[in-house]
Design a protein around this motif. Sequence first.
Motif, PDB file in Angstrom:
ATOM      1  N   LEU A 104       0.826  -1.206   0.000  1.00 22.12           N
ATOM      2  CA  LEU A 104       0.000   0.000   0.000  1.00 22.12           C
ATOM      3  C   LEU A 104       0.859   1.254   0.000  1.00 22.12           C
ATOM      4  N   SER A 105       2.018   1.209   0.676  1.00 24.83           N
ATOM      5  CA  SER A 105       2.875   2.396   0.724  1.00 24.83           C
ATOM      6  C   SER A 105       3.408   2.757  -0.655  1.00 24.83           C
ATOM      7  N   LEU A 106       3.545   1.768  -1.552  1.00 25.82           N
ATOM      8  CA  LEU A 106       3.989   2.055  -2.914  1.00 25.82           C
ATOM      9  C   LEU A 106       2.957   2.894  -3.676  1.00 25.82           C
ATOM     10  N   CYS A 107       1.723   2.832  -3.248  1.00 25.55           N
ATOM     11  CA  CYS A 107       0.654   3.590  -3.905  1.00 25.55           C
ATOM     12  C   CYS A 107       0.637   5.056  -3.464  1.00 25.55           C
ATOM     13  N   LEU A 108       1.356   5.392  -2.421  1.00 26.51           N
ATOM     14  CA  LEU A 108       1.258   6.733  -1.859  1.00 26.51           C
ATOM     15  C   LEU A 108       1.844   7.821  -2.753  1.00 26.51           C
ATOM     16  N   ARG A 109       2.943   7.555  -3.426  1.00 27.39           N
ATOM     17  CA  ARG A 109       3.584   8.602  -4.240  1.00 27.39           C
ATOM     18  C   ARG A 109       2.613   9.225  -5.240  1.00 27.39           C
ATOM     19  N   PRO A 110       1.857   8.432  -6.019  1.00 33.20           N
ATOM     20  CA  PRO A 110       0.921   9.071  -6.954  1.00 33.20           C
ATOM     21  C   PRO A 110      -0.119   9.947  -6.251  1.00 33.20           C
ATOM     22  N   PHE A 111      -0.539   9.539  -5.065  1.00 38.33           N
ATOM     23  CA  PHE A 111      -1.487  10.361  -4.316  1.00 38.33           C
ATOM     24  C   PHE A 111      -0.815  11.648  -3.835  1.00 38.33           C
ATOM     25  N   ILE A 112       0.427  11.537  -3.364  1.00 35.64           N
ATOM     26  CA  ILE A 112       1.166  12.724  -2.910  1.00 35.64           C
ATOM     27  C   ILE A 112       1.354  13.688  -4.071  1.00 35.64           C
ATOM     28  N   GLU A 113       1.618  13.163  -5.267  1.00 37.48           N
ATOM     29  CA  GLU A 113       1.838  14.007  -6.447  1.00 37.48           C
ATOM     30  C   GLU A 113       0.615  14.861  -6.770  1.00 37.48           C
ATOM     31  N   ARG A 114      -0.554  14.468  -6.298  1.00 36.27           N
ATOM     32  CA  ARG A 114      -1.784  15.210  -6.574  1.00 36.27           C
ATOM     33  C   ARG A 114      -2.096  16.274  -5.522  1.00 36.27           C
TER      34      ARG A 114
END
Length: 191
Positions: free
Chosen positions: A104-114
């Motif tokens: 799940l932590s790998l999914c965080l970067r795209p969310f942070i980018e937004r």
Amino acid sequence: MTGMNPATEDLKDAFTHFRLSLRRYLRRRLPDPAQADDLLQDVFLKALTAQESGRRIDNLAGWLYAATRTVLVDHYRAQAAPTQALDEELPDDEDDEASLHQELSLCLRPFIERLPPLYRETLLATELEGKAMRALAEEQGVSVSAIKSRAARGRAMLKAKLLACCHIEMKGGLVSDYHRKPMSDCAGGCV
């Protein structure tokens, strides 16, 4: 696909959406990938049979996960393997939970980018790059408390975006299970 009724279309959409998550759930619990695929097909057939018999399923996502657990239990019961008492001293399967947490932590970067730039840059620097808040504050010419405030607000925005897209269950501070919500619940936050 003409001639399908709306309930069948809803089931098709839900199954398409949750298929990978359900398969991953089964794969973690079965030694053979072919068995996981077979049981996943059984879940779909069970759902299709239920809907075709006129049964109204209000929460397809919840129903699919419950049906998957039931199909898995039925599979092991059918194996009629001899049972043995569990050692109460054995720890829980923390490796599985840690891998879910990491996945799940790998999914965080795209969310942070937004996130808005101010919060995005702060979270990228402090959370992903490991930069100290004091060093970031000096670099940007602001107080440490300003950086802490940006990081806290950024984390709150990130959490809201993540929870809009995913159902997440936590146990002991780690993710114990998660799955994506239907796209209608995402409000554009999914990647």
